[in-house]
Design a protein around this motif. Structure first.
Motif, mmCIF file in Angstrom:
data_model
loop_
_atom_site.group_PDB
_atom_site.id
_atom_site.type_symbol
_atom_site.label_atom_id
_atom_site.label_comp_id
_atom_site.label_asym_id
_atom_site.label_seq_id
_atom_site.Cartn_x
_atom_site.Cartn_y
_atom_site.Cartn_z
ATOM 1 N N GLN A 72 19.768 4.867 -10.501
ATOM 2 C CA GLN A 72 18.888 5.440 -9.500
ATOM 3 C C GLN A 72 17.629 4.591 -9.283
ATOM 4 N N ASP A 73 16.999 4.829 -8.141
ATOM 5 C CA ASP A 73 15.636 4.377 -7.913
ATOM 6 C C ASP A 73 14.869 5.524 -7.270
ATOM 7 N N ARG A 74 13.563 5.367 -7.185
ATOM 8 C CA ARG A 74 12.723 6.464 -6.715
ATOM 9 C C ARG A 74 13.054 6.853 -5.269
ATOM 10 N N THR A 75 13.404 5.871 -4.452
ATOM 11 C CA THR A 75 13.728 6.139 -3.055
ATOM 12 C C THR A 75 14.897 7.100 -2.933
ATOM 13 N N HIS A 76 15.948 6.887 -3.733
ATOM 14 C CA HIS A 76 17.128 7.757 -3.667
ATOM 15 C C HIS A 76 16.891 9.107 -4.341
ATOM 16 N N ILE A 77 15.980 9.145 -5.301
ATOM 17 C CA ILE A 77 15.630 10.421 -5.923
ATOM 18 C C ILE A 77 14.900 11.312 -4.918
ATOM 19 N N GLU A 78 14.055 10.694 -4.104
ATOM 20 C CA GLU A 78 13.251 11.457 -3.149
ATOM 21 C C GLU A 78 14.007 11.773 -1.867
ATOM 22 N N SER A 79 14.998 10.965 -1.514
ATOM 23 C CA SER A 79 15.751 11.187 -0.274
ATOM 24 C C SER A 79 17.203 11.526 -0.591
ATOM 25 N N HIS A 80 17.521 12.800 -0.590
ATOM 26 C CA HIS A 80 18.895 13.229 -0.863
ATOM 27 C C HIS A 80 19.837 12.840 0.278
ATOM 28 N N HIS A 81 19.304 12.731 1.461
ATOM 29 C CA HIS A 81 20.124 12.285 2.594
ATOM 30 C C HIS A 81 20.596 10.855 2.359
ATOM 31 N N LEU A 82 19.679 9.978 1.969
ATOM 32 C CA LEU A 82 20.035 8.585 1.672
ATOM 33 C C LEU A 82 20.964 8.515 0.467
ATOM 34 N N LEU A 83 20.690 9.324 -0.536
ATOM 35 C CA LEU A 83 21.530 9.354 -1.733
ATOM 36 C C LEU A 83 22.963 9.724 -1.372
ATOM 37 N N LYS B 134 35.781 11.982 -11.531
ATOM 38 C CA LYS B 134 35.107 12.620 -12.655
ATOM 39 C C LYS B 134 33.665 12.121 -12.717
ATOM 40 N N LEU B 135 32.728 13.060 -12.842
ATOM 41 C CA LEU B 135 31.308 12.720 -12.873
ATOM 42 C C LEU B 135 30.731 12.963 -14.257
ATOM 43 N N LEU B 136 29.944 12.006 -14.718
ATOM 44 C CA LEU B 136 29.346 12.075 -16.042
ATOM 45 C C LEU B 136 27.835 12.227 -15.930
ATOM 46 N N GLY B 137 27.238 12.933 -16.879
ATOM 47 C CA GLY B 137 25.792 13.104 -16.983
ATOM 48 C C GLY B 137 25.512 13.807 -18.306
ATOM 49 N N PRO B 138 24.269 14.007 -18.676
ATOM 50 C CA PRO B 138 23.048 13.650 -17.958
ATOM 51 C C PRO B 138 22.428 12.314 -18.386
ATOM 52 N N SER B 139 23.070 11.593 -19.293
ATOM 53 C CA SER B 139 22.645 10.231 -19.627
ATOM 54 C C SER B 139 21.243 10.156 -20.230
ATOM 55 N N PHE C 29 10.923 12.023 -13.162
ATOM 56 C CA PHE C 29 9.749 12.548 -13.855
ATOM 57 C C PHE C 29 9.981 13.952 -14.412
ATOM 58 N N ALA C 30 11.166 14.499 -14.190
ATOM 59 C CA ALA C 30 11.511 15.811 -14.741
ATOM 60 C C ALA C 30 13.021 15.977 -14.675
ATOM 61 N N VAL C 31 13.547 16.760 -15.582
ATOM 62 C CA VAL C 31 14.984 17.022 -15.572
ATOM 63 C C VAL C 31 15.386 17.727 -14.287
ATOM 64 N N LYS C 32 14.493 18.542 -13.747
ATOM 65 C CA LYS C 32 14.759 19.228 -12.473
ATOM 66 C C LYS C 32 15.133 18.212 -11.392
ATOM 67 N N GLU C 33 14.422 17.107 -11.339
ATOM 68 C CA GLU C 33 14.733 16.072 -10.354
ATOM 69 C C GLU C 33 16.139 15.538 -10.561
ATOM 70 N N TYR C 34 16.507 15.364 -11.822
ATOM 71 C CA TYR C 34 17.846 14.846 -12.096
ATOM 72 C C TYR C 34 18.916 15.854 -11.715
ATOM 73 N N LEU C 35 18.713 17.122 -12.030
ATOM 74 C CA LEU C 35 19.702 18.145 -11.711
ATOM 75 C C LEU C 35 19.956 18.210 -10.201
ATOM 76 N N GLU C 36 18.913 18.072 -9.418
ATOM 77 C CA GLU C 36 19.064 18.070 -7.963
ATOM 78 C C GLU C 36 19.771 16.796 -7.491
ATOM 79 N N PHE C 37 19.490 15.695 -8.145
ATOM 80 C CA PHE C 37 20.136 14.408 -7.858
ATOM 81 C C PHE C 37 21.638 14.495 -8.153
ATOM 82 N N TYR C 38 21.964 15.031 -9.321
ATOM 83 C CA TYR C 38 23.367 15.182 -9.713
ATOM 84 C C TYR C 38 24.117 16.121 -8.766
ATOM 85 N N LYS C 39 23.435 17.179 -8.321
ATOM 86 C CA LYS C 39 24.074 18.164 -7.437
ATOM 87 C C LYS C 39 24.527 17.514 -6.126
#
Length: 357
Positions: A131-142, A198-203, A174-184
């Motif tokens: 990941q990078d910050r841009t993709h964490i902040e933009s779920h559309h881009l992700l 198959k998807l793996l996490g949370p690393s 900066f928080a697990v919440k951010e990752y959970l939304e990213f993974y979703k």
């Protein structure tokens, strides 16, 4: 990743420490409530996990070739197909390849690189989506870029580690919440269009299982098909070294497996997707300071011990060594454009080709 305040260190193959302390502090403040959730869930879950740790028995019975894997990277590639030849020499069939979301313009090069390892013999390839910050902040881009990755690699890889090292701010979260939304985002896309993946996490990296607890015990509608962990041990010593009194490598694995058994958010299949030791006298390539670094001889010894502990636990499905070519911590030194197989290259080959530990 070179977008302020996040910068990539090409020597140690990881982001640099964030130098903008004000930015880091403000982002931590933003997710202060999520830190309280992590603390609260840890207080609730950890005592039960410690109690049940003795009762859950492992079940994995694998050959070393099925058990062990290795990291290979496009940025270490050359015109001589060096990595491909080294992989064939070792006889390793499980590979993990990094795909940085900030380098999507070169996605076809990653596809060609991954395909190149299948020319002589088929490989099981796990893609590590970084990941990078841009993709964490933009779920559309992700979603757009994940869709492109899944589409291009659908005939090459069926397993994807979604995000990496999520408990280090320099990696973008900066928080697990951010990752959970990213993974979703990845999970929803998979469920909609790529059901066989198959998807793996949370690393989580290192022994910081309070992050695991927050990522594995929550009300988010996510589930990890397999549990990924970057399980390093005490950087200053052997796999038998302990943290918090009793947690050597064996008990760290035992606790992680127990958390997996207790959680409804994951299967109990564990992949350790990154482990190594830093090498003495290799700065700036070593990922740590010199006092944590060890000799090649100790590296070989610790490698054997770590692999044996993980395999004998019967609770780990795969261990991926990080990585093939890396002067500061890997199996091969490529400084000055010369390929030097280090003693641990031959140790890994020896262990890999043993039928039994």
């Amino acid at each position: 990743m070179n977008k302020e305040p996040f910068f990539w260190d090409k020597y140690s193959d990881q982001p640099q420490i964030i130098k903008d302390k004000t930015y880091k502090r403000e982002m931590r403040k933003k997710y202060l409530f999520d830190l309280f959730k992590m603390l609260f869930s840890s207080i609730l879950v950890l005592p039960f996990a410690l109690i049940f740790m003795k009762f859950f028995k492992g079940k994995q019975e694998l050959s070393n070739k099925d058990f062990l894997g290795l990291g290979v990277n496009l940025d270490k590639d050359d015109k001589e197909n060096t990595q491909q030849k080294l992989v064939e020499e070792l006889g390793v069939k499980n590979l993990i390849i990094r795909i940085p979301l900030w380098d999507m313009k070169n996605i076809d090069s990653y596809v060609t690189f991954a395909e190149s390892f299948n020319e002589n013999s088929p490989k099981n390839i796990l893609l590590n989506i970084m990941q990078d910050r841009t993709h964490i902040e933009s779920h559309h881009l992700l979603k757009k870029d994940l869709n492109l990755i899944f589409k291009k690699f659908q005939n090459i890889a069926s397993e994807y580690q979604i995000g990496t090292t999520i408990n280090r701010a320099k990696w973008g979260f900066f928080a697990v919440k951010e990752y959970l939304e990213f993974y979703k985002v990845a999970q929803d896309l998979r469920d909609d269009k790529y059901k066989n993946l198959k998807l793996l996490g949370p690393s989580i990296i290192d022994f910081e299982y309070y992050y695991n607890i927050r990522a594995m015990f929550n009300f988010h509608n996510i589930k990890y098909d397999k549990l990924s962990a970057l399980l390093y041990v005490d950087r200053r010593g052997a796999p038998s070294n302990t943290q918090y009194g009793i947690f050597d490598t064996k008990n760290k694995i035992n606790l992680l497996y127990t958390l997996a058994k207790l959680s409804s958010k994951t299967s109990d299949e564990i992949y350790i997707t990154e482990v190594n030791w830093p090498l003495s006298n290799t700065a700036p390539y070593a990922p740590t300071s010199e006092k944590e670094c060890i000799s090649n001889e100790k590296y070989c010894k610790y490698m054997k011990e770590y692999i044996q502990i993980a395999k004998q636990s019967k609770k780990v499905q795969k261990v991926y060594w990080h990585q093939l070519i890396a002067p500061g911590y890997g199996l091969v030194d490529n400084r000055d454009g010369k390929i030097k197989k280090l003693p641990q290259f031959y140790t890994f080959k020896e262990v890999l080709n043993k039928d039994k530990e």
